[in-house]
Design a protein around this motif. Sequence first.
Motif, PDB file in Angstrom:
ATOM      1  N   THR A 179       0.854  -1.183   0.000  1.00 60.83           N
ATOM      2  CA  THR A 179       0.000   0.000   0.000  1.00 60.83           C
ATOM      3  C   THR A 179       0.891   1.235   0.000  1.00 60.83           C
ATOM      4  O   THR A 179       1.702   1.409   0.903  1.00 60.83           O
ATOM      5  CB  THR A 179      -0.881   0.058   1.256  1.00 60.83           C
ATOM      6  OG1 THR A 179      -1.629  -1.148   1.357  1.00 60.83           O
ATOM      7  CG2 THR A 179      -1.839   1.239   1.187  1.00 60.83           C
ATOM      8  N   VAL A 233       0.847   5.300   0.079  1.00 57.64           N
ATOM      9  CA  VAL A 233       0.112   6.544   0.259  1.00 57.64           C
ATOM     10  C   VAL A 233       1.117   7.659   0.006  1.00 57.64           C
ATOM     11  O   VAL A 233       2.025   7.863   0.805  1.00 57.64           O
ATOM     12  CB  VAL A 233      -0.474   6.634   1.679  1.00 57.64           C
ATOM     13  CG1 VAL A 233      -1.278   7.911   1.844  1.00 57.64           C
ATOM     14  CG2 VAL A 233      -1.344   5.412   1.973  1.00 57.64           C
ATOM     15  N   VAL A 234       1.002   8.300  -1.140  1.00 57.65           N
ATOM     16  CA  VAL A 234       2.061   9.208  -1.582  1.00 57.65           C
ATOM     17  C   VAL A 234       1.510  10.551  -2.027  1.00 57.65           C
ATOM     18  O   VAL A 234       0.321  10.688  -2.315  1.00 57.65           O
ATOM     19  CB  VAL A 234       2.876   8.584  -2.751  1.00 57.65           C
ATOM     20  CG1 VAL A 234       3.552   7.299  -2.289  1.00 57.65           C
ATOM     21  CG2 VAL A 234       1.999   8.327  -3.963  1.00 57.65           C
ATOM     22  N   GLU A 250      -2.073  -1.176  -3.588  1.00 58.65           N
ATOM     23  CA  GLU A 250      -3.104  -0.169  -3.434  1.00 58.65           C
ATOM     24  C   GLU A 250      -2.390   1.178  -3.445  1.00 58.65           C
ATOM     25  O   GLU A 250      -1.298   1.297  -2.913  1.00 58.65           O
ATOM     26  CB  GLU A 250      -3.788  -0.410  -2.079  1.00 58.65           C
ATOM     27  CG  GLU A 250      -5.158   0.144  -1.938  1.00 58.65           C
ATOM     28  CD  GLU A 250      -6.219  -0.556  -2.782  1.00 58.65           C
ATOM     29  OE1 GLU A 250      -5.962  -1.680  -3.272  1.00 58.65           O
ATOM     30  OE2 GLU A 250      -7.288   0.029  -2.970  1.00 58.65           O
ATOM     31  N   LEU A 251      -3.024   2.159  -4.071  1.00 58.42           N
ATOM     32  CA  LEU A 251      -2.448   3.496  -4.096  1.00 58.42           C
ATOM     33  C   LEU A 251      -3.442   4.477  -3.518  1.00 58.42           C
ATOM     34  O   LEU A 251      -4.628   4.383  -3.798  1.00 58.42           O
ATOM     35  CB  LEU A 251      -2.170   3.940  -5.537  1.00 58.42           C
ATOM     36  CG  LEU A 251      -0.999   3.335  -6.271  1.00 58.42           C
ATOM     37  CD1 LEU A 251      -0.908   3.954  -7.660  1.00 58.42           C
ATOM     38  CD2 LEU A 251       0.288   3.567  -5.506  1.00 58.42           C
ATOM     39  N   ALA A 252      -2.962   5.422  -2.727  1.00 59.50           N
ATOM     40  CA  ALA A 252      -3.822   6.513  -2.293  1.00 59.50           C
ATOM     41  C   ALA A 252      -2.951   7.759  -2.194  1.00 59.50           C
ATOM     42  O   ALA A 252      -1.726   7.684  -2.116  1.00 59.50           O
ATOM     43  CB  ALA A 252      -4.488   6.195  -0.959  1.00 59.50           C
ATOM     44  N   ARG A 253      -3.610   8.889  -2.219  1.00 60.03           N
ATOM     45  CA  ARG A 253      -2.882  10.148  -2.174  1.00 60.03           C
ATOM     46  C   ARG A 253      -2.884  10.736  -0.778  1.00 60.03           C
ATOM     47  O   ARG A 253      -3.801  10.513   0.010  1.00 60.03           O
ATOM     48  CB  ARG A 253      -3.546  11.161  -3.108  1.00 60.03           C
ATOM     49  CG  ARG A 253      -2.981  11.128  -4.489  1.00 60.03           C
ATOM     50  CD  ARG A 253      -3.633  12.187  -5.336  1.00 60.03           C
ATOM     51  NE  ARG A 253      -5.016  11.828  -5.633  1.00 60.03           N
ATOM     52  CZ  ARG A 253      -5.805  12.557  -6.412  1.00 60.03           C
ATOM     53  NH1 ARG A 253      -5.362  13.690  -6.947  1.00 60.03           N
ATOM     54  NH2 ARG A 253      -7.029  12.174  -6.662  1.00 60.03           N
ATOM     55  N   THR A 254      -1.867  11.507  -0.486  1.00 61.79           N
ATOM     56  CA  THR A 254      -1.843  12.294   0.738  1.00 61.79           C
ATOM     57  C   THR A 254      -1.189  13.631   0.411  1.00 61.79           C
ATOM     58  O   THR A 254      -0.558  13.771  -0.637  1.00 61.79           O
ATOM     59  CB  THR A 254      -1.057  11.578   1.859  1.00 61.79           C
ATOM     60  OG1 THR A 254      -1.145  12.345   3.057  1.00 61.79           O
ATOM     61  CG2 THR A 254       0.412  11.417   1.506  1.00 61.79           C
ATOM     62  N   PRO A 300       3.444  13.361   4.792  1.00 62.12           N
ATOM     63  CA  PRO A 300       4.529  12.398   4.594  1.00 62.12           C
ATOM     64  C   PRO A 300       4.007  11.110   3.964  1.00 62.12           C
ATOM     65  O   PRO A 300       2.931  10.627   4.315  1.00 62.12           O
ATOM     66  CB  PRO A 300       5.023  12.125   6.022  1.00 62.12           C
ATOM     67  CG  PRO A 300       4.556  13.294   6.834  1.00 62.12           C
ATOM     68  CD  PRO A 300       3.288  13.755   6.208  1.00 62.12           C
ATOM     69  N   VAL A 350       3.608   7.156   3.109  1.00 62.27           N
ATOM     70  CA  VAL A 350       3.608   5.931   3.902  1.00 62.27           C
ATOM     71  C   VAL A 350       3.634   4.750   2.926  1.00 62.27           C
ATOM     72  O   VAL A 350       2.851   4.713   1.982  1.00 62.27           O
ATOM     73  CB  VAL A 350       2.331   5.831   4.776  1.00 62.27           C
ATOM     74  CG1 VAL A 350       2.290   4.501   5.519  1.00 62.27           C
ATOM     75  CG2 VAL A 350       2.259   6.995   5.762  1.00 62.27           C
ATOM     76  N   ASN A 399       3.283   0.758   3.107  1.00 57.24           N
ATOM     77  CA  ASN A 399       2.985  -0.377   3.973  1.00 57.24           C
ATOM     78  C   ASN A 399       3.173  -1.678   3.199  1.00 57.24           C
ATOM     79  O   ASN A 399       2.725  -1.804   2.073  1.00 57.24           O
ATOM     80  CB  ASN A 399       1.538  -0.291   4.473  1.00 57.24           C
ATOM     81  CG  ASN A 399       1.270  -1.320   5.554  1.00 57.24           C
ATOM     82  OD1 ASN A 399       1.626  -1.124   6.714  1.00 57.24           O
ATOM     83  ND2 ASN A 399       0.670  -2.441   5.183  1.00 57.24           N
TER      84      ASN A 399
END
Lengths: 290, 290
Positions: free
Chosen positions: B84, B86-87, B118-122, B125, B127, B129
Amino acid sequence: MLARLSRIIRRPTTRLVPTGIGDDCAAVRAAGPGRLLLLKTDAVVEKRHFHRSDPPRAVGWKAACRAVSDIAACGGRPAHALITCVVREEQAGNWLTELYRGIEKAGKKFGFYVVGGELARTDGPAVVNVAMTGEVEAKRFVRRDGGRPGDALFVTGMLGGSLKSGRHLRFQPRLEEARWLTQRFRIRAMMDLSDGLAADLPRLAAACKTGFAVDVESVPRHAGASLEAALGDGEDFELLFALSPDEAPALKRAWRRRFARLRLTQIGSLAPHGVAIGLGSASGYDHFAS
Amino acid sequence: MLARLSRIIRRPTTRLVPTGIGDDCAAVRAAGPGRLLLLKTDAVVEKRHFHRSDPPRAVGWKAACRAVSDIAACGGRPAHALITCVVREEQAGNWLTELYRGIEKAGKKFGFYVVGGELARTDGPAVVNVAMTGEVEAKRFVRRDGGRPGDALFVTGMLGGSLKSGRHLRFQPRLEEARWLTQRFRIRAMMDLSDGLAADLPRLAAACKTGFAVDVESVPRHAGASLEAALGDGEDFELLFALSPDEAPALKRAWRRRFARLRLTQIGSLAPHGVAIGLGSASGYDHFAS
């Protein structure tokens, strides 16, 4: 803190080899013969999937249920979960405890156990990652890619407005429904609707190497949700699936008897490759459009 | 983007039921009889475990190898990984691709396959996983809690200065060594040193319900690392384990023949509950001291 959190979660009575949540890994007895192990990882991110003001118990419920929904969409049952929480200092107390209570509530309802967890700090938006295992009988395993042109396309429940209404924090993954479907019908392709029908159906069709034809007027909408919202909002976590048109009438009848309170709608059918009718210019949420 | 990343990773030749990385879950054939399934989740967080300026390929290597190290510390072999990410927006291109190359390099070396992501945005910083499965023969499974007073305590390699020297980005998880140990010796308790001996040994002893006595002068230090650094820096990912003192001489001889280039040091022994000799006031890294 992990010790405190470990008191919130139930201990499995079978399968898990007792090691305590502080060991390097969790160890479980593997699934029996004829069963597949399902693996899923999914994260919710603060400011994207939840907000600072949302009740942490609801955030935990959502984080866990998203993974349950994916396992259900494969025809399986959830088994074990590993939780990674990357949180700010001020969230490391009650916020985390409440989050775990929400995860545990989902575990109790949908039958999985939390067998491991990891904590790390950040000074940015919190991230809660759920890695979940599940099991499925090999012959009930449903992928996205088995649909054929002409197959009837169904969705469960109603779509649209999930984020605005707060439903995304308390949605019910369609585990029981998916298990029922895969036991009684030959479901050829299935997925859960997380990014909206307008984004997800083209993915299902692409996996099947088919096109699709949707009667948009038939798409079931939550009260107050526009057609655009129903197609594009996402976070509905309803099931989208395809089966032979021959089975459709029997499915409709059996569904009404079994799930009287949950709508099942035929929204159209799969079509030959290249055909894309009905979704127009609406588009669901793409995490990294490019 | 996930499609681009999926071209970087090897496809497993056995075990995985082909579904494509875009399906809801990965499905794998379960471990055979007599084997346990190991489950681990672990995250690296920007500004804590890596920095913006670190090469993303090294960040990927580190993220994957931390989980490999935990599987090794249980006596197992890694099998499958779910990633995962989160970038931030600007990391969603080459940074991610390079990260995956680092993960894939570790997969090739240590024998696991990436079966989901899995990709998600933030906007904070990043993360990364890693949720990893592994397998271990039930009789070779090593937990943290089997040590007894009098057991000899060993560490592999050298400790200290991992973060300062950049070693934390290129460390070698002791997979081969742990497999060799569990095949030839009755390892009673084992863990990997991630938070530093001063934090980790008390955890191992607590799990065993024993105390410990360490000769701090014997603790193997990397060149330039102070005793305090060797005890407290963490991120060494060396093995810490306990076995019967009767087996210690044979272990030392066999180790020198098999792993001539990697030091193995007896640093002390487990002691009756309540005894805590040698670690003084040094303390390793505690994620949420409280």
